[in-house]
Enzyme design. Structure first.
Site, PDB file in Angstrom:
ATOM      1  N   ARG A  46       1.172  -1.227  -0.045  1.00 17.40           N
ATOM      2  CA  ARG A  46       0.386   0.396  -0.194  1.00 17.40           C
ATOM      3  C   ARG A  46       0.897   1.260  -0.063  1.00 17.40           C
ATOM      4  O   ARG A  46       0.711   2.141  -0.788  1.00 17.40           O
ATOM      5  CB  ARG A  46      -1.186   0.474   1.034  1.00 17.40           C
ATOM      6  CG  ARG A  46      -1.523   0.950   1.206  1.00 17.40           C
ATOM      7  CD  ARG A  46      -2.812   1.106   2.162  1.00 17.40           C
ATOM      8  NE  ARG A  46      -3.088  -0.134   3.108  1.00 17.40           N
ATOM      9  CZ  ARG A  46      -2.150  -0.061   4.310  1.00 17.40           C
ATOM     10  NH1 ARG A  46      -1.419   2.004   4.593  1.00 17.40           N
ATOM     11  NH2 ARG A  46      -2.487  -0.880   4.993  1.00 17.40           N
ATOM     12  N   TYR A  98     -16.261  16.656 -15.294  1.00 17.91           N
ATOM     13  CA  TYR A  98     -17.262  15.097 -15.254  1.00 17.91           C
ATOM     14  C   TYR A  98     -18.033  14.846 -14.540  1.00 17.91           C
ATOM     15  O   TYR A  98     -17.751  15.877 -13.083  1.00 17.91           O
ATOM     16  CB  TYR A  98     -15.934  14.471 -15.380  1.00 17.91           C
ATOM     17  CG  TYR A  98     -15.687  12.781 -15.541  1.00 17.91           C
ATOM     18  CD1 TYR A  98     -16.321  12.140 -16.285  1.00 17.91           C
ATOM     19  CD2 TYR A  98     -15.762  12.375 -13.696  1.00 17.91           C
ATOM     20  CE1 TYR A  98     -16.701  11.375 -16.248  1.00 17.91           C
ATOM     21  CE2 TYR A  98     -16.129  10.517 -14.036  1.00 17.91           C
ATOM     22  CZ  TYR A  98     -16.617   9.997 -15.211  1.00 17.91           C
ATOM     23  OH  TYR A  98     -16.088   9.153 -15.138  1.00 17.91           O
ATOM     24  N   ASP A 170      -7.308  18.974 -14.488  1.00 15.97           N
ATOM     25  CA  ASP A 170      -7.868  17.195 -14.602  1.00 15.97           C
ATOM     26  C   ASP A 170      -7.535  16.957 -16.358  1.00 15.97           C
ATOM     27  O   ASP A 170      -7.744  17.827 -16.831  1.00 15.97           O
ATOM     28  CB  ASP A 170      -9.090  17.292 -14.796  1.00 15.97           C
ATOM     29  CG  ASP A 170      -9.661  15.149 -15.196  1.00 15.97           C
ATOM     30  OD1 ASP A 170      -8.634  15.041 -15.534  1.00 15.97           O
ATOM     31  OD2 ASP A 170     -11.103  14.833 -15.133  1.00 15.97           O
ATOM     32  N   LYS A 195      -8.719   6.076 -19.401  1.00 16.55           N
ATOM     33  CA  LYS A 195      -8.224   7.001 -20.661  1.00 16.55           C
ATOM     34  C   LYS A 195      -7.389   6.975 -21.724  1.00 16.55           C
ATOM     35  O   LYS A 195      -7.318   5.480 -21.929  1.00 16.55           O
ATOM     36  CB  LYS A 195      -9.448   7.765 -20.680  1.00 16.55           C
ATOM     37  CG  LYS A 195     -10.685   8.340 -19.668  1.00 16.55           C
ATOM     38  CD  LYS A 195     -11.306   7.307 -20.309  1.00 16.55           C
ATOM     39  CE  LYS A 195     -12.576   7.481 -18.754  1.00 16.55           C
ATOM     40  NZ  LYS A 195     -12.855   8.838 -18.314  1.00 16.55           N
TER      41      LYS A 195
HETATM   42  C1  LIG Z   1     -13.264   8.831 -16.480  1.00 20.03           C
HETATM   43  C2  LIG Z   1     -13.114  10.356 -15.920  1.00 20.03           C
HETATM   44  C3  LIG Z   1     -12.806  10.953 -14.531  1.00 20.03           C
HETATM   45  C4  LIG Z   1     -12.802   9.529 -13.644  1.00 20.03           C
HETATM   46  O1  LIG Z   1     -12.235   8.788 -13.887  1.00 20.03           O
HETATM   47  P1  LIG Z   1     -12.571   7.292 -13.630  1.00 20.03           P
HETATM   48  O2  LIG Z   1     -11.231   6.784 -13.762  1.00 20.03           O
HETATM   49  O3  LIG Z   1     -13.939   6.807 -14.661  1.00 20.03           O
HETATM   50  O4  LIG Z   1     -12.951   6.961 -11.788  1.00 20.03           O
HETATM   51  C5  LIG Z   1     -12.326  11.714 -14.395  1.00 20.03           C
HETATM   52  N1  LIG Z   1     -12.500  12.569 -14.895  1.00 20.03           N
HETATM   53  C6  LIG Z   1     -12.435  13.039 -16.270  1.00 20.03           C
HETATM   54  C7  LIG Z   1     -12.653  14.614 -17.234  1.00 20.03           C
HETATM   55  C8  LIG Z   1     -13.013  11.345 -17.388  1.00 20.03           C
HETATM   56  O5  LIG Z   1     -13.119  10.851 -18.758  1.00 20.03           O
END
Ligand SMILES: *Cc1c(COP(=O)(O)O)cnc(C)c1O
Length: 377
Positions: A46, A98, A170, A195
């Site tokens: 962890r 998001y 982000d 992604k």
């Molecule tokens: C998918 C997404 C998230 C969340 O991520 P997860 O891996 O699904 O928890 C956060 N920000 C953006 C821009 C996203 O496309």
């Protein structure tokens, strides 16, 4: 090292002991200690794991940061960053953030007495107006999901400095291949690595990168204390994905540019959102602060019936949530990714029932355009 070379040779590569060219998957929870209280750099997975560490090192290099942290999902990464706050603190966030971030903020973090304001961060004046004496974080998504609005990172940095806020970006949609928020003075960059970074629709993960040592210590403390770490197998999948991130982004963007132009000229499409199009409201800013326009496109066909028709006819666009993979995906934000946002709020933002979002993949462009052509008649 240039961008694509860094993706292959950056961070920790291979295994010194055996000469293995790929970083091994250290599927292990604990590590033998030479004596009580002493360890060889790893004590418990962890706290730290060599495969995860290799990933955390390469993402830090790619984002021009110094410390990286890998989490079990993008949301776990975002939650860990929000844990820097204390009860009573306030966050200013991009309004078409998001959907999961909206939900976390308005339905979970609010129970901890963390307050928030959602503003159009592409308007710096609106951002400044939303800042309160207890605001601690300015949380930006750029380009945004799904309307691809662009926020001026330089201006956000000025505001963050003036009001002593942490600037969090982000960077999921842009990826470090085309946008480097830390170079603009952001304090924290984060990703849903599910992604583009993973890139193959086979792993859920989140990443955080910082430059400042003290901030890194605080994030590591939260990562280790709350424990939402990424496992070794998934860390390895991201290491593998990163090696082709540059190649994939180039192929994806080439396709996306052609598809955006095609949609823009199509009579059954009322509006196209893609920052690479000259007429996009933020085209100039996007060209200034990023090295590309990415692979996300949104377009409006006018009604949910027409959107359903497109969905039912396409062959190469898979109807699915998520984005950023080798295969092209199609979705209806109002009924899928953004369903957790109330309808009146969605319409305020322009996320209409006829809005379709595409995540462009690496297929042959001729097939993708032929497919959209037959679906749009
Ligand atoms: C998918 C997404 C998230 C969340 O991520 P997860 O891996 O699904 O928890 C956060 N920000 C953006 C821009 C996203 O496309």
């Amino acid at each position: 090292m240039r961008r694509k070379t860094k993706m292959v040779h950056g961070g920790i590569t291979g295994d010194e002991r055996t000469g293995a060219v790929s970083v091994p998957i250290y599927q292990v929870s604990t590590y033998k200690q030479p004596e009580a209280g002493k360890h060889t750099g790893y004590e418990y997975s962890r706290t730290g794991n060599p495969t995860r560490h290799a990933l955390e090192t390469v993402i830090a290099e790619l984002e021009n940061g110094t410390h990286g942290f890998a989490f079990a999902s993008g949301m776990a990464a975002i939650n860990a960053v929000m844990m820097l706050l204390k009860a009573g603190d306030h966050v200013v966030l991009t309004d078409d953030v998001y959907g999961g971030t909206y939900r976390l903020t308005t339905k979970v973090l609010n129970h901890m007495n963390l307050t928030h304001s959602f503003v159009d961060t592409s308007d710096p004046n609106a951002v400044e107006k939303a800042i309160q004496p207890n605001t601690k974080i300015l949380y930006i998504e750029t380009p945004t999901n799904p309307l691809l609005k662009v926020t001026d990172l330089n201006k956000m940095k000025q505001l963050a400095e003036k009001h002593d806020l942490l600037l969090v970006v982000d960077n999921t949609f842009a990826t470090p291949y085309i946008q480097l928020p830390l170079d603009f003075g952001a304090d924290i960059v984060l990703h849903s690595a599910t992604k583009y970074i993973g890139g193959h629709s086979d792993v859920v993960a989140g990443l955080v990168v910082v430059q400042d040592d003290q901030l890194a210590e605080r994030i590591h403390f939260i990562q280790n204390s709350a424990g939402a770490i990424l496992g070794p197998q998934d860390s390895w999948l991201l290491l593998r994905g990163i090696k082709t991130l540059g190649l994939r982004m180039e192929a994806i963007e080439k396709n996306a540019n052609k598809i955006a132009t095609f949609l823009d000229q199509h009579e059954n499409v009322t509006k196209v959102y893609y920052p690479g199009l000259k007429q996009h409201q933020d085209h100039v800013l996007a060209s200034k602060q990023a090295a590309g326009y990415g692979g996300m496109i949104a377009f409006d066909v006018g009604s949910s019936e027409k959107a359903d028709q497109v969905l039912s006819k396409v062959k190469y666009f898979t109807l699915a949530e998520s984005l950023g993979a080798v295969e092209s995906l199609i979705s209806i934000p109002a009924r899928m990714t953004h369903a957790s946002i109330p309808k009146d709020r969605r319409e305020e933002l322009g996320i209409t029932d006829g809005l379709i979002r595409l995540s462009i993949g690496i297929e042959d462009i001729e097939d993708l355009i032929e497919d959209l052509s037959q679906a749009l008649v």
